[in-house]
Scaffold this active site. Structure first.
Site, PDB file in Angstrom:
ATOM      1  N   GLU A 117       0.821  -1.213   0.000  1.00 31.54           N
ATOM      2  CA  GLU A 117       0.000   0.000   0.000  1.00 31.54           C
ATOM      3  C   GLU A 117       0.859   1.268   0.000  1.00 31.54           C
ATOM      4  OE1 GLU A 117      -2.953  -0.171  -0.637  1.00 31.54           O
ATOM      5  OE2 GLU A 117      -3.706  -2.110   0.052  1.00 31.54           O
ATOM      6  N   HIS A 141      -2.819   2.352   8.278  1.00 29.63           N
ATOM      7  CA  HIS A 141      -3.927   1.563   7.733  1.00 29.63           C
ATOM      8  C   HIS A 141      -4.079   0.302   8.557  1.00 29.63           C
ATOM      9  CE1 HIS A 141      -6.550  -0.722   5.220  1.00 29.63           C
ATOM     10  NE2 HIS A 141      -5.610  -1.592   4.883  1.00 29.63           N
ATOM     11  N   HIS A 143      -7.244  -2.888  10.011  1.00 26.34           N
ATOM     12  CA  HIS A 143      -8.539  -3.535   9.831  1.00 26.34           C
ATOM     13  C   HIS A 143      -9.325  -3.457  11.143  1.00 26.34           C
ATOM     14  CE1 HIS A 143      -6.328  -6.084   6.561  1.00 26.34           C
ATOM     15  NE2 HIS A 143      -6.495  -4.825   6.205  1.00 26.34           N
ATOM     16  N   HIS A 212     -13.217  -3.486   4.401  1.00 23.55           N
ATOM     17  CA  HIS A 212     -11.766  -3.700   4.396  1.00 23.55           C
ATOM     18  C   HIS A 212     -11.082  -3.088   5.616  1.00 23.55           C
ATOM     19  CE1 HIS A 212      -7.792  -3.652   1.899  1.00 23.55           C
ATOM     20  NE2 HIS A 212      -7.527  -3.584   3.193  1.00 23.55           N
TER      21      HIS A 212
END
Length: 276
Positions: A117, A141, A143, A212
């Site tokens: 990413e 980032h 989850h 996501h």
């Protein structure tokens, strides 16, 4: 003599990745984290750098990041293992003078590479540098379980989800008055999702990837982590509220306005004006 593994930025990454794994946000190799550094941060540790740093070209040039160093998590690496072997799971990279690629100065041993990413991170760093006059240095980032769950049951609209998160916990409007962006579902690890995320990062410090995870930004590792943690706590409350039959009462528009005035923040207009 202090080695780079004892540097504040390596220790900070170890703590953030470990805390995120313990939260349940980063199963297996899920999640990624990047921290923008100054040259003064890494200069004392040049003796620890690779003798022949590997060079990797970026998929698109990023001149705004020219000559900028970052510490990043690696592709396919497990957050739970960063504390055990930071040299294998983290890396210090430095973008070249024209923003066309970067050298891996330290870490990411055994031919490892930065997170897949990285395009989304670098593009988001560019936008947050501009939006915050350089104050924001972290892109995270993960989850986050309850934030993901909400994207299945709430209308995937930025103003609506922002308003519900503000109502889920009083501190949310104070912590993220700029609201939460949300994308359509997109394939991860692509320039396309990176560009879409960065576009929302112009206006929001939090961006949801439905079904996501979430992207968050901040000036420090603690601030970025705390931002996501605050939103995730509100999402957990909302999941419980909806499972118990829904809201009977909530924080009103008038009360949100008073909250913003008390703490000197300007709430996202479209979320505030959604309903009374």
């Amino acid at each position: 003599m202090q080695t780079i593994t004892n540097a504040w930025f390596v220790q900070g990454m170890i703590k953030a990745t470990t805390d995120a794994w313990l939260k349940g946000w980063d199963e297996r190799n899920g999640g990624n984290l990047t921290l923008r550094l100054d040259n003064a941060d890494i200069a004392p540790f040049e003796a620890d750098f690779h003798q022949k740093p590997r060079y990797i070209a970026l998929s698109q040039p990023m001149p705004l990041l020219a000559n900028t160093a970052f510490i990043v998590t690696g592709s396919g690496k497990f957050f739970r293992n960063v504390q055990l072997d930071p040299t294998a799971n983290l890396g210090v990279v430095k973008v070249d003078s024209d923003g066309a690629g970067y050298h891996i100065l330290w870490g990411l041993t055994n031919e490892a590479v930065p997170t897949s990413e990285l395009p989304a991170h670098f593009l988001s760093h560019c936008e947050r540098i501009k939006a915050t006059d350089g104050k924001d240095r972290v892109i995270m980032h993960c989850h986050a379980t309850n934030l993901i769950a909400l994207t299945y049951v709430l209308e995937n609209d930025s103003a609506f989800i922002t308003r519900k998160l503000w109502e889920g916990s009083t501190e949310c409007l104070v912590v993220f008055p700029d609201g939460v962006g949300i994308l359509p579902w997109m394939v991860p690890g692509t320039d396309e999702i990176g560009q879409a995320t960065a576009q929302d990062m112009q206006k929001h410090s939090l961006v949801l990837w439905p079904f996501h995870g979430v992207f968050g930004s901040g000036p420090t590792l603690d601030e970025a982590f705390g931002l996501i943690d605050t939103a995730e706590k509100s999402a957990e409350v909302l999941v419980k509220v909806y499972s118990m039959g829904g809201m009977k009462q909530t924080i009103t528009q008038e009360e949100l306005i008073a909250l913003g005035k008390r703490f000197g923040v300007t709430p996202m207009k479209s979320a505030l004006e959604l309903y009374k």
